[in-house]
Motif scaffolding. Structure first.
Motif, PDB file in Angstrom:
ATOM      1  N   ASP A 170      91.883  11.319  48.603  1.00  0.00           N
ATOM      2  CA  ASP A 170      91.500  11.595  49.898  1.00  0.00           C
ATOM      3  C   ASP A 170      90.665  12.796  50.168  1.00  0.00           C
ATOM      4  OD1 ASP A 170      91.971   8.836  50.839  1.00  0.00           O
ATOM      5  OD2 ASP A 170      94.268   9.506  50.958  1.00  0.00           O
ATOM      6  N   VAL A 171      91.532  14.077  49.395  1.00  0.00           N
ATOM      7  CA  VAL A 171      91.209  15.253  49.642  1.00  0.00           C
ATOM      8  C   VAL A 171      89.781  15.353  49.252  1.00  0.00           C
ATOM      9  CG1 VAL A 171      91.369  17.561  48.539  1.00  0.00           C
ATOM     10  CG2 VAL A 171      93.455  16.165  49.247  1.00  0.00           C
ATOM     11  N   LEU A 172      89.293  14.904  47.934  1.00  0.00           N
ATOM     12  CA  LEU A 172      88.095  14.912  47.495  1.00  0.00           C
ATOM     13  C   LEU A 172      86.959  14.380  48.362  1.00  0.00           C
ATOM     14  CD1 LEU A 172      88.798  13.432  43.816  1.00  0.00           C
ATOM     15  CD2 LEU A 172      88.424  15.909  44.476  1.00  0.00           C
ATOM     16  N   LYS A 173      87.194  13.341  49.237  1.00  0.00           N
ATOM     17  CA  LYS A 173      86.333  13.060  50.208  1.00  0.00           C
ATOM     18  C   LYS A 173      86.078  13.697  51.286  1.00  0.00           C
ATOM     19  CE  LYS A 173      87.374   8.024  48.934  1.00  0.00           C
ATOM     20  NZ  LYS A 173      87.791   6.756  49.177  1.00  0.00           N
ATOM     21  N   LYS A 174      87.120  14.138  51.994  1.00  0.00           N
ATOM     22  CA  LYS A 174      87.302  15.059  53.239  1.00  0.00           C
ATOM     23  C   LYS A 174      86.720  16.367  53.115  1.00  0.00           C
ATOM     24  CE  LYS A 174      90.361  15.731  57.027  1.00  0.00           C
ATOM     25  NZ  LYS A 174      91.320  15.345  57.985  1.00  0.00           N
ATOM     26  N   PHE A 175      86.882  16.992  51.892  1.00  0.00           N
ATOM     27  CA  PHE A 175      86.474  18.448  51.495  1.00  0.00           C
ATOM     28  C   PHE A 175      85.308  18.543  50.524  1.00  0.00           C
ATOM     29  CE2 PHE A 175      90.921  18.664  53.112  1.00  0.00           C
ATOM     30  CZ  PHE A 175      90.906  19.361  54.153  1.00  0.00           C
ATOM     31  N   LYS A 176      84.710  17.303  50.413  1.00  0.00           N
ATOM     32  CA  LYS A 176      83.505  17.565  49.299  1.00  0.00           C
ATOM     33  C   LYS A 176      82.412  18.545  49.502  1.00  0.00           C
ATOM     34  CE  LYS A 176      80.775  14.110  51.972  1.00  0.00           C
ATOM     35  NZ  LYS A 176      80.214  12.509  51.888  1.00  0.00           N
ATOM     36  N   ASP A 177      82.624  19.283  50.696  1.00  0.00           N
ATOM     37  CA  ASP A 177      81.451  20.272  50.988  1.00  0.00           C
ATOM     38  C   ASP A 177      81.998  21.645  50.766  1.00  0.00           C
ATOM     39  OD1 ASP A 177      83.284  20.286  52.926  1.00  0.00           O
ATOM     40  OD2 ASP A 177      81.716  20.663  54.576  1.00  0.00           O
ATOM     41  N   CYS A 178      83.293  21.724  50.105  1.00  0.00           N
ATOM     42  CA  CYS A 178      83.880  22.966  49.842  1.00  0.00           C
ATOM     43  C   CYS A 178      83.099  23.481  48.515  1.00  0.00           C
ATOM     44  CB  CYS A 178      85.616  22.970  49.816  1.00  0.00           C
ATOM     45  SG  CYS A 178      85.952  22.968  51.234  1.00  0.00           S
ATOM     46  N   ASP A 179      83.205  24.938  48.208  1.00  0.00           N
ATOM     47  CA  ASP A 179      82.483  25.407  47.278  1.00  0.00           C
ATOM     48  C   ASP A 179      83.344  25.940  46.134  1.00  0.00           C
ATOM     49  OD1 ASP A 179      83.059  27.886  48.544  1.00  0.00           O
ATOM     50  OD2 ASP A 179      80.944  27.819  49.502  1.00  0.00           O
ATOM     51  N   LYS A 312      88.592  27.545  32.639  1.00  0.00           N
ATOM     52  CA  LYS A 312      88.106  28.873  32.374  1.00  0.00           C
ATOM     53  C   LYS A 312      86.657  29.294  32.849  1.00  0.00           C
ATOM     54  CE  LYS A 312      89.186  32.625  29.124  1.00  0.00           C
ATOM     55  NZ  LYS A 312      89.920  33.070  28.048  1.00  0.00           N
ATOM     56  N   PRO A 313      85.544  28.108  32.227  1.00  0.00           N
ATOM     57  CA  PRO A 313      84.235  28.640  32.491  1.00  0.00           C
ATOM     58  C   PRO A 313      83.621  28.751  33.818  1.00  0.00           C
ATOM     59  CG  PRO A 313      84.637  27.049  30.732  1.00  0.00           C
ATOM     60  CD  PRO A 313      85.796  27.080  31.243  1.00  0.00           C
ATOM     61  N   TYR A 314      84.521  28.061  34.698  1.00  0.00           N
ATOM     62  CA  TYR A 314      84.273  28.259  36.100  1.00  0.00           C
ATOM     63  C   TYR A 314      85.108  29.144  36.900  1.00  0.00           C
ATOM     64  CZ  TYR A 314      82.251  23.936  34.362  1.00  0.00           C
ATOM     65  OH  TYR A 314      81.562  23.161  33.489  1.00  0.00           O
ATOM     66  N   LEU A 315      85.705  30.178  36.187  1.00  0.00           N
ATOM     67  CA  LEU A 315      86.662  31.172  36.820  1.00  0.00           C
ATOM     68  C   LEU A 315      85.572  32.000  37.607  1.00  0.00           C
ATOM     69  CD1 LEU A 315      89.249  32.417  37.597  1.00  0.00           C
ATOM     70  CD2 LEU A 315      88.984  33.696  35.445  1.00  0.00           C
ATOM     71  N   LEU A 316      85.480  32.275  38.896  1.00  0.00           N
ATOM     72  CA  LEU A 316      84.988  33.215  39.669  1.00  0.00           C
ATOM     73  C   LEU A 316      85.596  34.673  39.718  1.00  0.00           C
ATOM     74  CD1 LEU A 316      83.818  30.922  42.591  1.00  0.00           C
ATOM     75  CD2 LEU A 316      82.447  31.254  40.799  1.00  0.00           C
ATOM     76  N   ALA A 339      85.019  27.990  41.032  1.00  0.00           N
ATOM     77  CA  ALA A 339      83.828  27.358  41.545  1.00  0.00           C
ATOM     78  C   ALA A 339      84.175  25.813  41.385  1.00  0.00           C
ATOM     79  CB  ALA A 339      82.593  27.338  40.739  1.00  0.00           C
ATOM     80  N   LEU A 340      83.757  24.974  42.619  1.00  0.00           N
ATOM     81  CA  LEU A 340      83.726  23.666  42.808  1.00  0.00           C
ATOM     82  C   LEU A 340      82.663  23.028  42.257  1.00  0.00           C
ATOM     83  CD1 LEU A 340      86.057  22.717  45.945  1.00  0.00           C
ATOM     84  CD2 LEU A 340      86.357  22.005  43.638  1.00  0.00           C
ATOM     85  N   ASN A 341      82.669  22.197  41.302  1.00  0.00           N
ATOM     86  CA  ASN A 341      81.479  21.315  40.783  1.00  0.00           C
ATOM     87  C   ASN A 341      81.940  19.973  40.251  1.00  0.00           C
ATOM     88  OD1 ASN A 341      82.395  21.960  38.085  1.00  0.00           O
ATOM     89  ND2 ASN A 341      81.463  23.841  38.256  1.00  0.00           N
ATOM     90  N   ASN A 369      82.362  28.916  51.747  1.00  0.00           N
ATOM     91  CA  ASN A 369      81.801  30.137  52.152  1.00  0.00           C
ATOM     92  C   ASN A 369      82.631  31.080  52.466  1.00  0.00           C
ATOM     93  OD1 ASN A 369      78.922  28.709  52.191  1.00  0.00           O
ATOM     94  ND2 ASN A 369      79.331  28.089  54.177  1.00  0.00           N
ATOM     95  N   GLY A 370      83.862  31.258  51.793  1.00  0.00           N
ATOM     96  CA  GLY A 370      84.705  32.488  51.673  1.00  0.00           C
ATOM     97  C   GLY A 370      85.734  31.944  52.631  1.00  0.00           C
ATOM     98  N   GLU A 371      85.967  30.970  53.582  1.00  0.00           N
ATOM     99  CA  GLU A 371      86.789  30.504  54.676  1.00  0.00           C
ATOM    100  C   GLU A 371      87.773  29.632  54.063  1.00  0.00           C
ATOM    101  OE1 GLU A 371      85.044  29.713  58.286  1.00  0.00           O
ATOM    102  OE2 GLU A 371      84.476  31.875  58.834  1.00  0.00           O
ATOM    103  N   ILE A 372      88.918  29.767  54.352  1.00  0.00           N
ATOM    104  CA  ILE A 372      89.821  28.633  53.533  1.00  0.00           C
ATOM    105  C   ILE A 372      89.764  27.413  54.783  1.00  0.00           C
ATOM    106  CG2 ILE A 372      91.909  29.948  54.993  1.00  0.00           C
ATOM    107  CD1 ILE A 372      93.559  28.862  52.594  1.00  0.00           C
ATOM    108  N   LYS A 373      89.751  26.153  53.811  1.00  0.00           N
ATOM    109  CA  LYS A 373      89.909  25.015  54.481  1.00  0.00           C
ATOM    110  C   LYS A 373      90.973  24.208  54.394  1.00  0.00           C
ATOM    111  CE  LYS A 373      85.665  25.628  56.286  1.00  0.00           C
ATOM    112  NZ  LYS A 373      85.649  25.939  57.940  1.00  0.00           N
ATOM    113  N   LEU A 374      91.666  24.360  53.028  1.00  0.00           N
ATOM    114  CA  LEU A 374      92.964  23.662  53.208  1.00  0.00           C
ATOM    115  C   LEU A 374      94.146  24.480  52.172  1.00  0.00           C
ATOM    116  CD1 LEU A 374      94.534  21.009  52.750  1.00  0.00           C
ATOM    117  CD2 LEU A 374      93.577  20.514  50.518  1.00  0.00           C
ATOM    118  N   SER A 375      95.244  24.674  52.651  1.00  0.00           N
ATOM    119  CA  SER A 375      96.362  25.411  52.217  1.00  0.00           C
ATOM    120  C   SER A 375      97.411  24.797  51.857  1.00  0.00           C
ATOM    121  CB  SER A 375      96.661  26.620  53.152  1.00  0.00           C
ATOM    122  OG  SER A 375      98.013  27.283  52.769  1.00  0.00           O
TER     123      SER A 375
END
Length: 394
Positions: A170-179, A312-316, A339-341, A369-375
């Motif tokens: 459900d999280v993957l679907k709801k927050f699919k636009d997070c980066d 580790k390869p995706y650590l920002l 990063a989310l990919n 975009n730097g704003e938290i959406k889920l905590s």
């Protein structure tokens, strides 16, 4: 006359007595936190019953919590005279939280109310409030403070119910636009803290501390404020006076003597106690940062091995901080932001729920975009969707 905490349960307790000092063996009768345990309804003293507690807790089995602490220090443990006292108090409150949760799981309703011993209190005057025990924070700046005359009903929400059975699909679907997303670890001994990271952590903490102290300053009466300079000068005077004391204390070697020697607010009026506490805390944290910079040798990202290796390869970035999205204080932390990919989403999807992160890395959070959406808070089982714009850490 003293304040008494009354506990009401719809199912009787299974044992004849519960004692806090069974849980905390190092409590002594002559200590600040001496406790006689829980007194049962049949053994309540007359002036305790005279508060009208039977009318208020009608239909409940009634117990009086006998403790000199009296639970009056919730959210005030920072003001205790020693760290050992604070530690014992936190143990006691955590014990009470677990105890109440256990009673609820047995099918009992549980209530708590604070009343003056011997002073009659009308049931018509009480206010009511519901509390989820797994949302009751014991250690942090957001701890609840129980109010006199309020009847608290406790509930327990299972992790499944707390998340609304919100599994990771459900999280993957709801927050699919997070980066991006973050996971958090308690700072480990030997991790390398750079000058830039240290400065960033201190700047974030100083900004929050200044805002908090300014709120306290604004609470002063006009008469009190006339006795002091403006806020900036007053806060700086506290830092100058108590900073060296806090630094000296933090540099003491660990051990019982250190906790016994915790500095006290000598001559500080009650309405400026938070200034003193924040000045001490500021000095302790700055000194702690200095010590971490000296002993650290291994970059935190090297801990991304085993189950965390695919990330580790995706650590920002790595963000050390004294707080993060779901806590306001406590131990120094390290936030790993990725990063989310498709690869990191696939890694996240292996966890069935957002409360399943209990290893080195915990407290899952999502950003756009730097704003938290889920905590999410792993330990407390809290899942919170953030709807108001809020930037943290990044």
């Amino acid at each position: 006359m003293s304040l008494i905490w009354f506990l009401g349960t719809t199912r009787p307790l299974a044992h004849t007595e519960y004692k806090f000092n069974d849980v905390i063996p190092d409590m002594y009768e002559d200590g600040m936190l001496y406790n006689g345990g829980i007194r049962f309804e049949g053994n309540l003293w007359p002036d305790a019953v005279a508060t009208g507690v039977r009318k208020i807790l009608k239909g409940c089995h009634i117990y009086a919590i006998q403790t000199t602490l009296g639970l009056d220090y919730e959210a005030r443990y920072r003001q205790a005279y020693s760290f050992k006292t604070a530690e014992n108090m936190i143990k006691m409150l955590n014990w009470l939280k677990d105890f109440i949760s256990a009673q609820i799981k047995k099918g009992s309703e549980v209530y708590l109310i604070k009343l003056w011993q011997g002073r009659e209190f009308s049931p018509k005057k009480i206010e009511r409030q519901e509390i989820q025990t797994n949302g009751w924070l014991i250690f942090g700046s957001c701890d609840m403070v129980f109010e006199y005359g309020t009847l608290y009903k406790f509930t327990y929400i299972s992790p499944e119910e707390a998340f609304g059975r919100c599994n990771m699909d459900d999280v993957l679907k709801k927050f699919k636009d997070c980066d991006s997303f973050s996971l958090t670890a308690i700072w480990q001994e030997g991790w390398l803290l750079t000058d830039e990271q240290a400065a960033h952590a201190l700047a974030l903490k100083e900004e929050r501390t200044n805002a908090y102290c300014r709120e306290e300053y604004n609470k002063l009466t006009a008469k009190q404020r006339a006795e002091y300079p403006d806020f900036d000068a007053l806060w700086e005077s506290f830092r100058q006076k108590y900073g060296p004391i806090g630094r000296e204390w933090e540099l003491l070697p660990e051990g019982p003597a250190k906790y016994k020697s915790y500095p006290r607010p000598d001559g500080v009026p009650e309405h400026l106690r938070e200034f003193w506490m924040c000045a001490m805390e500021d000095a302790v944290e700055r000194t702690h940062i200095e010590m971490l910079k000296v002993v650290g040798t291994t970059p935190p990202e090297q801990a991304l091995t085993g189950e965390y290796a695919p990330l580790k390869p995706y650590l920002l970035r790595v963000v050390p901080s004294f707080f993060h999205h779901c806590t306001g204080g406590g131990a120094f932390k390290c936030h790993f932001i990725f990063a989310l990919n498709k690869d990191t989403w696939a890694w996240i999807a292996e966890y069935p729920d957002t409360d399943c992160f209990f290893g080195l890395l915990q407290d899952f959070a999502l950003y756009k975009n730097g704003e938290i959406k889920l905590s999410c808070c792993s330990h407390e089982g809290i899942y919170e969707e953030i709807t108001e714009p809020r930037k943290l850490l990044l």
